[in-house]
Design a protein around this motif. Structure first.
Motif, short mmCIF file in Angstrom:
data_model
loop_
_atom_site.label_atom_id
_atom_site.label_comp_id
_atom_site.label_asym_id
_atom_site.label_seq_id
_atom_site.Cartn_x
_atom_site.Cartn_y
_atom_site.Cartn_z
N PRO A 1 0.84 -1.20 0.00
CA PRO A 1 0.00 0.00 0.00
C PRO A 1 0.87 1.25 0.00
N VAL B 1 -2.48 1.77 7.51
CA VAL B 1 -2.85 2.77 6.52
C VAL B 1 -3.87 3.69 7.17
N ILE C 1 -7.45 3.45 -0.63
CA ILE C 1 -6.32 2.52 -0.72
C ILE C 1 -5.57 2.75 -2.03
N LEU D 1 -2.09 1.56 -4.18
CA LEU D 1 -1.21 0.39 -4.23
C LEU D 1 -0.01 0.63 -5.14
#
Length: 204
Positions: A79, A88, A93, A95
């Motif tokens: 991440p 996180v 999110i 990546l």
């Protein structure tokens, strides 16, 4: 007669293919399929022709082609917005992927939340921003796989992290063991009481 010679990157002759044909004067085209047993690597072919008088033409320029039977590899997958450890602090999110392929470029990627159902393939990028927005904190695992220009898909890899976008909850301050209030002594013991589902790291 048409002759096609295939060599590898070390200039070793791998295959010679000939096609006999009696054709009138003019331009003509031929097709052939290289051996299906050729290992992965870079190859070069060039061709020449013989006429009825036995005269041999000049050889054509080398034309490169690649046989790639090996899938790409994902070296690392993580991440991008990780804060510390595996946490996180955002519900969006992002990546990151680092990949390698010995022969061809990596062209596509896919993602999954369970390793079974996969997203629609998309153009490869070293970063996937806004992969998903989650509504709650908790442990999350994401899977990824990539494809090279020959159509080979990598083995899936996964990354697991904890989404913690909720700040700690301040509950109370204790002075010498009592909630709030003052102290009747110069020796003061302060306790800051806070709660977080994933633990409180520091107090400021």
């Amino acid at each position: 007669k048409l002759t096609v010679q295939i060599t590898d990157s070390a200039n070793n002759i791998v295959s010679v293919v000939t096609q006999d044909a009696e054709l009138p004067a003019g331009s003509h085209s031929f097709s052939f399929v290289p051996s299906l047993n050729m290992p992965s690597g870079r190859y070069y072919w060039h061709a020449w022709a013989n006429d009825f008088a036995g005269t041999i033409s000049e050889s054509s320029a080398n034309a490169e082609f690649v046989v790639d039977r090996e899938p790409p590899q994902i070296i690392s997958f993580w991440p991008l917005n990780v804060t510390q450890g595996a946490y996180v602090a955002s519900r969006r999110i992002d990546l990151g992927l680092a990949v390698t392929d010995d022969l061809l470029s990596v062209t596509e990627m896919q993602f999954s939340g369970d390793g079974v159902s996969w997203s629609v393939p998309e153009a490869f990028s070293a970063g996937k921003y806004g992969y998903r927005s989650v509504t709650a904190d908790g442990v999350m695992t994401v899977y990824a796989k990539v494809k090279d220009a020959a159509g080979n898909w990598s083995e899936p890899v996964s990354t697991t992290f904890i989404v913690d976008a909720t700040p700690p909850e301040h509950q109370t301050i204790r002075v010498n063991g009592q909630d709030g209030g003052g102290a009747s002594t110069i020796n003061v013991d302060l306790q800051f009481i806070a709660f977080d589902l994933h633990g409180v790291k520091t107090v400021k």
